[in-house]
Design a protein around this motif. Structure first.
Motif, PDB file in Angstrom:
ATOM      1  N   SER A   1       0.785  -1.240   0.000  1.00 15.54           N
ATOM      2  CA  SER A   1       0.000   0.000   0.000  1.00 15.54           C
ATOM      3  C   SER A   1       0.815   1.288   0.000  1.00 15.54           C
ATOM      4  CB  SER A   1      -0.970   0.002   1.183  1.00 15.54           C
ATOM      5  OG  SER A   1      -1.783  -1.134   1.186  1.00 15.54           O
ATOM      6  N   PRO A   2       1.717   1.496   0.985  1.00 17.14           N
ATOM      7  CA  PRO A   2       2.366   2.808   1.084  1.00 17.14           C
ATOM      8  C   PRO A   2       3.299   3.137  -0.063  1.00 17.14           C
ATOM      9  CG  PRO A   2       3.350   1.271   2.634  1.00 17.14           C
ATOM     10  CD  PRO A   2       2.135   0.589   2.072  1.00 17.14           C
ATOM     11  N   HIS A   3       3.641   2.156  -0.888  1.00 16.19           N
ATOM     12  CA  HIS A   3       4.569   2.391  -1.989  1.00 16.19           C
ATOM     13  C   HIS A   3       3.855   2.723  -3.301  1.00 16.19           C
ATOM     14  CE1 HIS A   3       7.536   0.857   0.780  1.00 16.19           C
ATOM     15  NE2 HIS A   3       6.815  -0.235   0.925  1.00 16.19           N
ATOM     16  N   THR A   4       2.533   2.590  -3.337  1.00 19.19           N
ATOM     17  CA  THR A   4       1.791   2.849  -4.570  1.00 19.19           C
ATOM     18  C   THR A   4       1.595   4.351  -4.788  1.00 19.19           C
ATOM     19  OG1 THR A   4      -0.357   2.688  -3.452  1.00 19.19           O
ATOM     20  CG2 THR A   4       0.545   0.656  -4.396  1.00 19.19           C
ATOM     21  N   PRO A   5       1.554   4.798  -6.042  1.00 18.32           N
ATOM     22  CA  PRO A   5       1.371   6.223  -6.323  1.00 18.32           C
ATOM     23  C   PRO A   5       0.100   6.808  -5.714  1.00 18.32           C
ATOM     24  CG  PRO A   5       2.178   5.115  -8.278  1.00 18.32           C
ATOM     25  CD  PRO A   5       1.886   4.037  -7.262  1.00 18.32           C
TER      26      PRO A   5
ATOM     27  N   LYS B   1      -0.940  -1.844 -13.253  1.00 11.65           N
ATOM     28  CA  LYS B   1      -2.010  -2.780 -12.933  1.00 11.65           C
ATOM     29  C   LYS B   1      -1.590  -3.778 -11.867  1.00 11.65           C
ATOM     30  CE  LYS B   1      -4.323  -2.529 -17.430  1.00 11.65           C
ATOM     31  NZ  LYS B   1      -4.746  -3.283 -18.638  1.00 11.65           N
ATOM     32  N   ASN B   2      -0.297  -4.005 -11.752  1.00  8.25           N
ATOM     33  CA  ASN B   2       0.227  -4.870 -10.689  1.00  8.25           C
ATOM     34  C   ASN B   2       0.772  -3.979  -9.582  1.00  8.25           C
ATOM     35  OD1 ASN B   2       1.580  -6.639  -9.012  1.00  8.25           O
ATOM     36  ND2 ASN B   2       2.480  -7.832 -10.667  1.00  8.25           N
ATOM     37  N   PRO B   3       0.006  -3.760  -8.505  1.00 14.58           N
ATOM     38  CA  PRO B   3       0.449  -2.813  -7.469  1.00 14.58           C
ATOM     39  C   PRO B   3       1.664  -3.282  -6.686  1.00 14.58           C
ATOM     40  CG  PRO B   3      -1.527  -3.970  -6.770  1.00 14.58           C
ATOM     41  CD  PRO B   3      -1.302  -4.354  -8.205  1.00 14.58           C
ATOM     42  N   MET B   4       2.079  -4.531  -6.869  1.00 17.70           N
ATOM     43  CA  MET B   4       3.265  -5.023  -6.176  1.00 17.70           C
ATOM     44  C   MET B   4       4.555  -4.525  -6.817  1.00 17.70           C
ATOM     45  SD  MET B   4       2.055  -8.939  -5.329  1.00 17.70           S
ATOM     46  CE  MET B   4       3.108  -9.226  -3.912  1.00 17.70           C
ATOM     47  N   LEU B   5       4.424  -3.894  -7.978  1.00 16.59           N
ATOM     48  CA  LEU B   5       5.600  -3.362  -8.664  1.00 16.59           C
ATOM     49  C   LEU B   5       6.387  -2.415  -7.774  1.00 16.59           C
ATOM     50  CD1 LEU B   5       7.205  -2.897 -11.371  1.00 16.59           C
ATOM     51  CD2 LEU B   5       5.651  -0.964 -11.756  1.00 16.59           C
ATOM     52  N   TYR B   6       5.686  -1.592  -7.028  1.00 20.50           N
ATOM     53  CA  TYR B   6       6.330  -0.512  -6.297  1.00 20.50           C
ATOM     54  C   TYR B   6       7.080  -1.019  -5.058  1.00 20.50           C
ATOM     55  CZ  TYR B   6       3.223   1.758  -9.525  1.00 20.50           C
ATOM     56  OH  TYR B   6       2.581   2.115 -10.687  1.00 20.50           O
TER      57      TYR B   6
ATOM     58  N   SER C   1      -6.160  -1.018   0.055  1.00 19.19           N
ATOM     59  CA  SER C   1      -4.972  -1.854  -0.114  1.00 19.19           C
ATOM     60  C   SER C   1      -4.058  -1.359  -1.213  1.00 19.19           C
ATOM     61  CB  SER C   1      -5.379  -3.305  -0.385  1.00 19.19           C
ATOM     62  OG  SER C   1      -6.177  -3.386  -1.556  1.00 19.19           O
ATOM     63  N   TYR C   2      -4.633  -0.787  -2.281  1.00 20.30           N
ATOM     64  CA  TYR C   2      -3.777  -0.298  -3.362  1.00 20.30           C
ATOM     65  C   TYR C   2      -4.223   1.033  -3.962  1.00 20.30           C
ATOM     66  CZ  TYR C   2      -7.321  -2.292  -6.524  1.00 20.30           C
ATOM     67  OH  TYR C   2      -8.500  -2.595  -7.177  1.00 20.30           O
TER      68      TYR C   2
ATOM     69  N   GLU D   1      -2.484   7.533 -12.511  1.00 20.78           N
ATOM     70  CA  GLU D   1      -2.291   6.239 -13.151  1.00 20.78           C
ATOM     71  C   GLU D   1      -1.199   5.461 -12.411  1.00 20.78           C
ATOM     72  OE1 GLU D   1      -1.222   4.368 -17.567  1.00 20.78           O
ATOM     73  OE2 GLU D   1      -1.431   6.538 -17.283  1.00 20.78           O
ATOM     74  N   GLN D   2      -1.448   4.203 -12.189  1.00 22.16           N
ATOM     75  CA  GLN D   2      -0.425   3.341 -11.609  1.00 22.16           C
ATOM     76  C   GLN D   2      -0.492   1.969 -12.269  1.00 22.16           C
ATOM     77  OE1 GLN D   2      -1.431   3.620  -7.389  1.00 22.16           O
ATOM     78  NE2 GLN D   2      -2.652   1.767  -7.472  1.00 22.16           N
TER      79      GLN D   2
END
Length: 326
Positions: free
Chosen positions: A123-127, A276-281, A253-254, A273-274
């Protein structure tokens, strides 16, 4: 290039591997599973060369630099410690440990072995979460917040049918607060820091884990109410209320979307925009720490505080795991 091994071959491992490879910072070199055929089936599409069904052999192998751990919750701490004591960097799925005491020990082991320990809390790493952090600075003094994540579990029917899925089994340090409830606690701690006090209630299943619950985190000037459930769905967004307006977040969560509503009723879509795979960040953040050989102090502080809060919540609601006794 970080040579990566994975422990666990479920869908979340697949999602993380896809994210990690997309960063260009990793190469998947090894897969572990208790069943070697499962490891081979998972790694085939990634053309993995090395497979393990013995954790000791994995820990002492020189074919990887870092390990991603996505085993059942109760195994996160022990497996992470084993890998770190063998000199491997570790990114471990949330929750990183069954309880606060074990989380503290894990960071001590990381320090003693000069390796990176990172909790895979996306969560905290997503744009869009960063958008939320900025937006709540623009709505005046915070006066109230409600953070919600309620999602009917696909494994609940198995539990009702008399089976013992990991999701509802205390032996695996599981239940609602340890699963999706983690996102509620994690978001609150990331946004507002450590609470002054905690009040928690929960509904327990016969197995001994919580199926749903509510938590009030008190801060000096406001309260944050958390709602979590694995036996019901909610269509309500999370909301942070300030004196000058509020911020709504779909899927805490994302961060599916972020909306600011001013006190005069004017709405503004703040969503960016971020991937589609929020685990990228989180994969990017872990790679940075490995490459630069440091543990981010903020991430460590947050992880330990979340572990402390969840441990207190379980104590108040009577949720006890075998790992607590161990």
């Amino acid at each position: 290039m970080i040579r990566l091994a994975v422990i666990g071959t479920n869908w979340i491992t697949d999602q993380f591997v896809a994210a990690a490879l997309k960063t260009g910072e990793y190469a998947l070199t090894a897969v572990y599973s208790r069943d070697l055929s499962n490891a081979q089936a998972f790694g085939e599409k990634y053309q993995v060369e090395h497979y393990f069904d013995d954790l000791s052999s994995l820990a002492t192998s020189d074919v990887m630099d870092a390990v991603y751990i996505a085993s059942p919750n109760s195994l996160h701490g022990p497996q992470a410690i084993q890998m770190m004591q063998a000199g491997k960097h570790v990114i471990v799925e949330k929750p990183m440990a069954s309880n606060y005491a074990l989380a503290k020990k894990m960071y001590e082991v990381a320090k003693d072995n000069s390796v990176v320990l990172f909790e895979a809390f996306m969560s905290p790493h997503t744009p869009n979460f960063k958008v939320v952090q900025q937006a709540i600075k623009e709505i005046g003094a915070i006066r109230l917040a409600h953070i919600s994540y309620c999602q009917y579990s696909s494994r609940y029917q198995k539990y009702l049918d008399g089976e013992q899925p990991n999701t509802f089994n205390p032996a695996f340090s599981n239940g609602s607060i340890m699963d999706i409830g983690f996102y509620c606690v994690g978001a609150a701690v990331e946004l507002f820091g450590a609470p002054v006090s905690i009040q928690a209630s929960a509904h327990k299943l016969g197995s001994g884990v919580d199926s749903s619950g509510n938590v009030i985190l008190s801060y000096p000037d406001f309260n944050v109410t958390l709602s979590h459930s694995k036996t019901s769905n909610s269509a309500l967004p999370s909301e942070i209320q300030g004196e000058a307006g509020s911020v709504l977040v779909e899927m805490i969560s994302y961060g599916e979307s972020v909306t600011r509503i001013n006190r005069d009723g004017k709405r503004e879509d703040l969503t960016v925009e971020q991937d589609k795979n929020p685990m990228l960040y989180e994969a990017i953040q872990f790679a940075r720490q490995v490459n630069e050989q440091f543990i981010d102090e903020h991430c460590q502080t947050r992880s330990l505080e979340v572990a402390r809060v969840i441990t207190e919540i379980r104590q108040q609601t009577g949720i006890v795991f075998p790992a607590d006794v161990e």
